[in-house]
Write a protein that holds these residues in place. Structure first.
Motif, mmCIF file in Angstrom:
data_model
loop_
_atom_site.group_PDB
_atom_site.id
_atom_site.type_symbol
_atom_site.label_atom_id
_atom_site.label_comp_id
_atom_site.label_asym_id
_atom_site.label_seq_id
_atom_site.Cartn_x
_atom_site.Cartn_y
_atom_site.Cartn_z
ATOM 1 N N GLY A 97 0.920 -1.258 -0.019
ATOM 2 C CA GLY A 97 -0.099 -0.007 -0.038
ATOM 3 C C GLY A 97 0.933 1.313 0.063
ATOM 4 N N VAL A 98 0.568 2.286 -0.952
ATOM 5 C CA VAL A 98 1.381 3.228 -1.141
ATOM 6 C C VAL A 98 0.670 4.571 -0.803
ATOM 7 C CG1 VAL A 98 3.133 4.291 -2.700
ATOM 8 C CG2 VAL A 98 2.774 2.176 -2.572
ATOM 9 N N ALA A 99 0.991 5.347 0.085
ATOM 10 C CA ALA A 99 0.247 6.634 0.315
ATOM 11 C C ALA A 99 0.426 7.815 -0.994
ATOM 12 C CB ALA A 99 0.586 7.281 1.466
ATOM 13 N N GLY A 100 -0.357 8.647 -0.959
ATOM 14 C CA GLY A 100 -0.274 9.478 -2.200
ATOM 15 C C GLY A 100 0.787 10.792 -2.156
ATOM 16 N N HIS A 101 1.208 11.196 -3.181
ATOM 17 C CA HIS A 101 1.881 12.316 -3.208
ATOM 18 C C HIS A 101 3.654 11.810 -2.835
ATOM 19 C CE1 HIS A 101 -1.419 15.042 -4.268
ATOM 20 N NE2 HIS A 101 -1.949 14.546 -3.269
ATOM 21 N N LEU A 102 3.964 10.853 -3.268
ATOM 22 C CA LEU A 102 5.290 10.469 -2.634
ATOM 23 C C LEU A 102 6.266 10.245 -3.899
ATOM 24 C CD1 LEU A 102 4.236 7.674 0.043
ATOM 25 C CD2 LEU A 102 4.785 10.163 0.311
ATOM 26 N N GLU A 103 7.488 10.174 -3.436
ATOM 27 C CA GLU A 103 8.300 9.963 -4.610
ATOM 28 C C GLU A 103 9.103 8.917 -4.160
ATOM 29 O OE1 GLU A 103 10.357 11.483 -8.091
ATOM 30 O OE2 GLU A 103 8.677 12.469 -6.859
ATOM 31 N N ILE A 104 9.224 7.796 -5.231
ATOM 32 C CA ILE A 104 10.125 6.468 -4.872
ATOM 33 C C ILE A 104 11.195 6.407 -5.995
ATOM 34 C CG2 ILE A 104 9.936 3.952 -4.745
ATOM 35 C CD1 ILE A 104 7.917 5.540 -2.782
ATOM 36 N N GLY A 105 12.364 6.285 -5.297
ATOM 37 C CA GLY A 105 13.451 6.188 -6.346
ATOM 38 C C GLY A 105 13.726 4.968 -7.206
ATOM 39 N N ASP A 106 14.583 5.172 -7.848
ATOM 40 C CA ASP A 106 14.968 3.911 -9.179
ATOM 41 C C ASP A 106 15.502 2.726 -8.147
ATOM 42 O OD1 ASP A 106 14.624 5.729 -11.067
ATOM 43 O OD2 ASP A 106 16.681 5.989 -11.538
ATOM 44 N N LYS A 107 15.014 1.607 -8.614
ATOM 45 C CA LYS A 107 15.416 0.376 -8.107
ATOM 46 C C LYS A 107 15.131 0.041 -6.604
ATOM 47 C CE LYS A 107 19.088 -0.375 -11.592
ATOM 48 N NZ LYS A 107 20.483 -0.784 -11.862
ATOM 49 N N VAL A 108 14.098 0.784 -6.139
ATOM 50 C CA VAL A 108 13.572 0.391 -4.808
ATOM 51 C C VAL A 108 12.713 -0.972 -4.897
ATOM 52 C CG1 VAL A 108 12.004 1.174 -3.179
ATOM 53 C CG2 VAL A 108 13.697 2.673 -4.179
ATOM 54 N N MET A 109 12.864 -1.565 -3.856
ATOM 55 C CA MET A 109 12.010 -3.008 -3.872
ATOM 56 C C MET A 109 11.214 -2.915 -2.583
ATOM 57 S SD MET A 109 12.891 -6.902 -3.893
ATOM 58 C CE MET A 109 13.737 -7.054 -5.810
ATOM 59 N N PHE A 110 9.837 -3.340 -2.660
ATOM 60 C CA PHE A 110 9.074 -3.307 -1.435
ATOM 61 C C PHE A 110 8.628 -4.685 -1.208
ATOM 62 C CE2 PHE A 110 8.389 1.175 -2.567
ATOM 63 C CZ PHE A 110 8.782 1.862 -1.304
ATOM 64 N N PHE A 111 8.768 -5.370 -0.383
ATOM 65 C CA PHE A 111 8.249 -6.714 -0.018
ATOM 66 C C PHE A 111 6.903 -6.880 0.344
ATOM 67 C CE2 PHE A 111 11.902 -9.796 1.000
ATOM 68 C CZ PHE A 111 12.822 -8.916 0.408
ATOM 69 N N ALA A 112 5.906 -7.686 0.073
ATOM 70 C CA ALA A 112 4.702 -8.132 0.196
ATOM 71 C C ALA A 112 4.190 -7.452 1.592
ATOM 72 C CB ALA A 112 4.351 -9.474 0.130
ATOM 73 N N LYS A 113 3.000 -6.703 1.415
ATOM 74 C CA LYS A 113 2.406 -6.157 2.587
ATOM 75 C C LYS A 113 2.917 -5.020 3.256
ATOM 76 C CE LYS A 113 -0.120 -10.316 3.873
ATOM 77 N NZ LYS A 113 -1.448 -9.943 3.485
ATOM 78 N N SER A 114 4.047 -4.486 2.572
ATOM 79 C CA SER A 114 4.667 -3.030 3.011
ATOM 80 C C SER A 114 3.571 -2.007 3.007
ATOM 81 C CB SER A 114 5.854 -2.876 2.171
ATOM 82 O OG SER A 114 6.870 -3.792 2.435
ATOM 83 N N GLY A 115 3.834 -1.132 3.902
ATOM 84 C CA GLY A 115 3.114 -0.039 3.720
ATOM 85 C C GLY A 115 4.103 1.293 3.705
ATOM 86 N N VAL A 116 3.781 1.990 2.633
ATOM 87 C CA VAL A 116 4.759 2.935 2.310
ATOM 88 C C VAL A 116 3.982 4.309 2.685
ATOM 89 C CG1 VAL A 116 6.261 3.985 0.552
ATOM 90 C CG2 VAL A 116 5.571 1.490 0.535
ATOM 91 N N THR A 117 4.540 4.911 3.628
ATOM 92 C CA THR A 117 3.999 6.158 4.084
ATOM 93 C C THR A 117 4.741 7.678 3.658
ATOM 94 O OG1 THR A 117 5.025 5.934 6.077
ATOM 95 C CG2 THR A 117 2.723 5.016 5.817
ATOM 96 N N LYS A 118 5.858 7.365 3.304
ATOM 97 C CA LYS A 118 6.852 8.516 3.301
ATOM 98 C C LYS A 118 7.574 8.348 1.738
ATOM 99 C CE LYS A 118 10.623 7.131 6.141
ATOM 100 N NZ LYS A 118 11.402 7.560 7.339
ATOM 101 N N SER A 119 8.108 9.411 1.254
ATOM 102 C CA SER A 119 9.051 9.147 0.107
ATOM 103 C C SER A 119 10.290 8.198 0.405
ATOM 104 C CB SER A 119 9.547 10.497 -0.409
ATOM 105 O OG SER A 119 8.391 11.097 -1.091
#
Length: 353
Positions: free
Chosen positions: A279-301
């Motif tokens: 799950g990814v919150a809005g208005h964030l910036e995710i850089g190149d080659k970032v990997m999120f494992f299953a069920k991660s919660g992304v709350t900041k850039s």
């Protein structure tokens, strides 16, 4: 379809090196490493299945180049390759059913507006498809049964839109885009403002742009921008049941896995990977080659390349540590209760050894 092939020919087909087994042995089918029978070929694509090489009933296996021979069952023919998983695709094509042939033409039940730009001898339009005014179809496009293409949609050459998918007005697809059944491209972004105690809809007048060689799974939804565009970069592969909000931007060659949700106006770099149910919150910036494992919660850039997990998502080792802590709570509670009993006993003037 029934086929057979010698082990030597199979080795040549996949571009590997035969290191065990008779070149003249006959292979007549394929199967998974756990379910294969004699006469069939399998492959080792994941290290967790390495013990199965000792027990598989297959006659041959595609394996990594550095596999130790002693890790395989005696008598199992080994074809060594850099990438057994990818090479097994050649095996599947050989033993599998023939590919569906592209047959140009427009089914009589399809509804195609009079001003649609296309060559009917170079596209295939299936039963009950609806193609609205102003649509442009590139050569070699396949539009399957029940597809809806809204006003002004543009598809580049070689696109495949599977049954009952929807591409809404003015969205743009590049070349060789594959859209699977039930997906919706260009539905309204989720935008409302509360005015005088009521939710008032905010117009969503932008588009979705999907660049070349993107594949989108079934029942995935990609919202149109409020204005401007929602952009899916070249080579992205998006699984089933993914939600991408309005005005999001995905860079090139991202992998987005099932049930992930990306909120509006978030920007992903190139080669970003998101496991299932991220799950990814809005208005964030995710850089190149970032990997999120299953069920991660992304709350900041997160801009630094690497693997992340947990809620909120943290660098992998830190995240795993945090995820492991709840399992220790029962033991910690037992220890606290024991200390409380000892303290109570001391306060009461009784010392227990």
């Amino acid at each position: 379809m029934s086929h057979s092939i010698t082990l030597q020919k199979l080795t040549e087909l996949v571009g590997g090196t035969l290191s065990a087994g008779s070149p003249e042995s006959i292979i007549s089918g394929l199967n998974s490493i756990l379910e294969a029978n004699p006469g069939e070929v399998t492959f080792l694509g994941n290290a967790r299945y390495l013990p199965a090489l000792k027990t598989t009933r297959a006659s041959a296996a595609l394996v990594p180049e550095d596999l130790v021979a002693e890790d395989a069952r005696e008598g199992l023919a080994l074809i060594r390759l850099k990438n057994p998983t990818f090479a097994f695709s050649h095996v599947i094509r050989f033993f599998g059913p023939p590919a569906i042939e592209f047959v140009p033409g427009v089914h009589p039940s399809a509804t195609v507006a009079s001003d649609v730009v296309y060559d009917p001898q170079k596209v295939s339009i299936g039963p009950n498809a609806v193609i609205e005014t102003g649509v442009h179809l590139g050569d070699d496009c396949t539009i399957h049964a029940g597809v809806y293409l809204g006003r002004g949609v543009k598809l580049g050459a070689g696109c495949v839109v599977h049954a009952n998918a929807v591409i809404k007005e003015y969205c743009i697809l590049g070349q060789r885009v594959i859209l699977h059944s039930g997906s919706v491209i260009g539905s309204d972004g989720f935008g409302y403002e509360q005015v005088q105690g009521r939710h008032q809809k905010i117009d969503q007048v932008g588009i979705v742009q999907i660049d070349d060689d993107v594949e989108i799974g079934s029942c995935t939804t990609i919202d149109r921008a409020r204005f401007g565009r929602t952009l899916i970069g070249e080579g992205c592969k998006i699984d089933n049941l993914v939600q991408i909000g309005h005005n999001c931007t995905l860079g090139k060659h991202c992998i987005i896995v099932s049930q992930t949700g990306i909120s509006g106006s978030t920007r992903l770099g190139n080669y970003v990977t998101m496991g299932g149910q991220v799950g990814v919150a809005g208005h964030l910036e995710i850089g190149d080659k970032v990997m999120f494992f299953a069920k991660s919660g992304v709350t900041k850039s997160i801009l630094e390349a690497g693997a992340y997990t947990g809620y909120p998502a943290r660098p992998l080792m830190e995240g795993r540590k945090m995820l492991s802590l709840p399992a220790k709570i029962p033991d910690l509670l037992d220890r606290v209760r024991a200390l409380e009993k000892k303290l109570a006993a001391l306060e009461g003037g009784t010392v227990h050894s």
